[in-house]
Design an enzyme around this catalytic site. Sequence first.
Site, PDB file in Angstrom:
ATOM      1  N   ASN A 141      71.927 137.686  64.543  1.00  0.00           N
ATOM      2  CA  ASN A 141      72.437 138.900  65.185  1.00  0.00           C
ATOM      3  C   ASN A 141      73.518 138.525  66.184  1.00  0.00           C
ATOM      4  O   ASN A 141      73.239 138.097  67.293  1.00  0.00           O
ATOM      5  CB  ASN A 141      71.273 139.623  65.884  1.00  0.00           C
ATOM      6  CG  ASN A 141      71.681 140.999  66.392  1.00  0.00           C
ATOM      7  OD1 ASN A 141      72.859 141.375  66.317  1.00  0.00           O
ATOM      8  ND2 ASN A 141      70.717 141.747  66.895  1.00  0.00           N
ATOM      9  N   ASN A 146      75.709 146.779  67.635  1.00  0.00           N
ATOM     10  CA  ASN A 146      75.809 147.520  66.370  1.00  0.00           C
ATOM     11  C   ASN A 146      74.451 147.666  65.668  1.00  0.00           C
ATOM     12  O   ASN A 146      74.383 148.157  64.546  1.00  0.00           O
ATOM     13  CB  ASN A 146      76.829 146.840  65.432  1.00  0.00           C
ATOM     14  CG  ASN A 146      76.365 145.462  64.976  1.00  0.00           C
ATOM     15  OD1 ASN A 146      75.214 145.075  65.191  1.00  0.00           O
ATOM     16  ND2 ASN A 146      77.259 144.705  64.357  1.00  0.00           N
ATOM     17  N   GLY A 166      68.880 143.763  62.669  1.00  0.00           N
ATOM     18  CA  GLY A 166      70.055 143.637  63.542  1.00  0.00           C
ATOM     19  C   GLY A 166      71.008 142.507  63.201  1.00  0.00           C
ATOM     20  O   GLY A 166      72.060 142.366  63.831  1.00  0.00           O
ATOM     21  N   ASP A 168      73.986 140.496  61.386  1.00  0.00           N
ATOM     22  CA  ASP A 168      75.288 141.078  61.050  1.00  0.00           C
ATOM     23  C   ASP A 168      76.319 139.999  60.702  1.00  0.00           C
ATOM     24  O   ASP A 168      76.029 138.800  60.758  1.00  0.00           O
ATOM     25  CB  ASP A 168      75.787 141.958  62.211  1.00  0.00           C
ATOM     26  CG  ASP A 168      75.658 141.268  63.565  1.00  0.00           C
ATOM     27  OD1 ASP A 168      75.873 140.037  63.620  1.00  0.00           O
ATOM     28  OD2 ASP A 168      75.330 141.940  64.560  1.00  0.00           O
ATOM     29  N   ASP A 333      74.431 141.957  40.295  1.00  0.00           N
ATOM     30  CA  ASP A 333      73.022 142.308  40.399  1.00  0.00           C
ATOM     31  C   ASP A 333      72.506 142.827  39.052  1.00  0.00           C
ATOM     32  O   ASP A 333      73.241 143.470  38.311  1.00  0.00           O
ATOM     33  CB  ASP A 333      72.892 143.398  41.479  1.00  0.00           C
ATOM     34  CG  ASP A 333      71.451 143.730  41.799  1.00  0.00           C
ATOM     35  OD1 ASP A 333      70.681 142.796  42.080  1.00  0.00           O
ATOM     36  OD2 ASP A 333      71.092 144.927  41.776  1.00  0.00           O
ATOM     37  N   GLU A 362      72.774 138.092  37.480  1.00  0.00           N
ATOM     38  CA  GLU A 362      71.330 137.942  37.682  1.00  0.00           C
ATOM     39  C   GLU A 362      70.634 138.381  36.393  1.00  0.00           C
ATOM     40  O   GLU A 362      70.475 139.566  36.143  1.00  0.00           O
ATOM     41  CB  GLU A 362      70.849 138.802  38.854  1.00  0.00           C
ATOM     42  CG  GLU A 362      69.353 138.659  39.089  1.00  0.00           C
ATOM     43  CD  GLU A 362      68.732 139.843  39.815  1.00  0.00           C
ATOM     44  OE1 GLU A 362      67.639 139.690  40.354  1.00  0.00           O
ATOM     45  OE2 GLU A 362      69.329 140.946  39.831  1.00  0.00           O
TER      46      GLU A 362
HETATM   47 CA    CA Z   1      73.621 143.390  65.197  1.00  0.00          CA
END
Ligand code: CA
Length: 618
Positions: A141, A146, A166, A168, A333, A362
Amino acid sequence: MPFKTFCLTVLFTGLFLTGIQAQDIQIDRVEPPFWWTGMEDQGLQLLVYGHNIGLTSPLILQKEVSITSFTRVSNPNYLFIDLQISSQVKPLNFRIDFLYGDSVLISGSYELKARRTGSAERKGFNASDVIYLLMPDRFANGDTANDSAEGMSEKCNRSDPDGRHGGDLQGVRDHLDYLPELGVTALWMNPFLENNNPQYSYHGYAITDFYRTDPRLGTNEMFVSLVAECHKKGLKVIMDQILNHASIHHRFMQDPPDESWIHTYPEFTRSNFRASAIMDPYASGYDRDRMLNGWFDRHMPDLNQHDPLLLKYLIQNSIWWIEYADLDGIRLDTQPYPDKEATAEWSSAIFREYPNFNIVGEAWMQQESMTAYFQKGTQNPDGYDSGIPTVTDFPLYYALNRSFNEKDGWSQGLARIYLVRAQDYLYGNPANKLLFCDNHDLNRFYSSIGKDLDQFKMGMTYILTSTGIPMIYYGTEILMTGFESQGHGFIRTDFPGGWPGDSLNCFLDGGRTRDQQDAFLYMQKLLTWRNMQPVIHSGKMIQFIPEDGIYTYFRIHEEATVMVIFNNNDQEKLVPTARFAECMKECSSALNPLTGEHITDIGMIKVPAKSATILELH
Ligand code: CA
């Protein structure tokens, strides 16, 4: 992303034509939001979205850009415009007028940017790389501001294993040196695009906007600068993309262009997840339809790639991200789940623009033959070729997670690995298979092998020395644990040290336990060595049938020969090497690159219990 480069001017001309006035028409967005000059394909299809825009007709007066056709769909809020862009065009903004009758009701401008120098020649990842997979919400994080972005329905809750934690893009950037320090050369992140869903939004696979970075992870600009930063450090970047499904909260579901865009059912119908129905000569239509058209999950409706407008949208979205962010690869994917011909068309369009690119699909199958079906170049009886150069090797994953725990037998123990590799004849290009011991959907490898450090080293050594492209799941190098049966959140826990105030910091030497440091240093040493070894990147592989719990293979390239010996026994063994003569030839000594040990008599090699020994032969 609010549409930035398409500048709108509503022309209030005081018109009133059969009930449609300028103020009844709106443009909320145009996708792709901009494009480039000098692309191989000179066609471009714009999706224009806004209230009643489909009631208008587009007009472009710019001489280098012409409208070849436009398409209205049942929903008047969409208009699709097919453009032909002259190969001579210089970067520019051009105007599009939207007319009703003879009157222009609304106008906008669209930008064609200059391509990056050498963009078309970009090289994808290959077997000289080692990929590091991380989940951006769970790695680090870097910006706590954000964590719960405005306008996003799910807020941060780190105590919920299935919630947003959280992490990022800033966190990835803050720890970017950790990757080359470990020795990996390519970064694959689970999807980072907007997932504005009320729950389970952290994993990224239920996209609500194909052109926008989730604001809880960062911005499009941040992603682009992260890629540039990676390139400076010698790291390639692979983007996770999804053709099969989107979020139920995506505009395509909330305000669908046409009913043909989504497979719908009177009641929720899940895919049967049986990709065997695709190539099974006895497959029922019922099973095949359920496999391909059933929903991946309640919140992930199935996109219908048979709709040419949707397929074009997905193709252009992929190319847009490659060009915009300067990508080195795509991870596709759920490769078996979209319509297979659509996947082939998608990959063909990408390779037309970027012939040296790479894509890993995948293909989650238990069987070698069914996995091979999805790789480019495989000779399938039905003539199908996906055009996807790299496929995930799940059969090998299953073998690696059982072999070292098992007593050796005809098809048990190390023979599992041997037999998986013996079936490489099925693949279009076995050197392009993606090798891994775990990933974001599977038991953590260290848990799977009963937290046995010796077995851990055996698994890692196998994927890093045999033929293929290795992938390391974040935290595997520091022995992170978790079983899939506990819930996906438990195999995707936060990397210790990634959050302000974490009690442990495994990014640092001093922050790891003794076992973690042992594992990390082993990986670091092995990766550093591997990065310098063309013999591992492209040498041929010769394997010998396991005997008495000993499995040996060689990698041979020009003058270099590397021997790898696995001892699955609980005792040290003396391995006579006479049967390996065809590979050892006139070699008379060996160096163990990890321990520095020189062996002067290689007629009989001593290998420790439960170990993998790498030897450079001289
Ligand atoms: Ca964050």
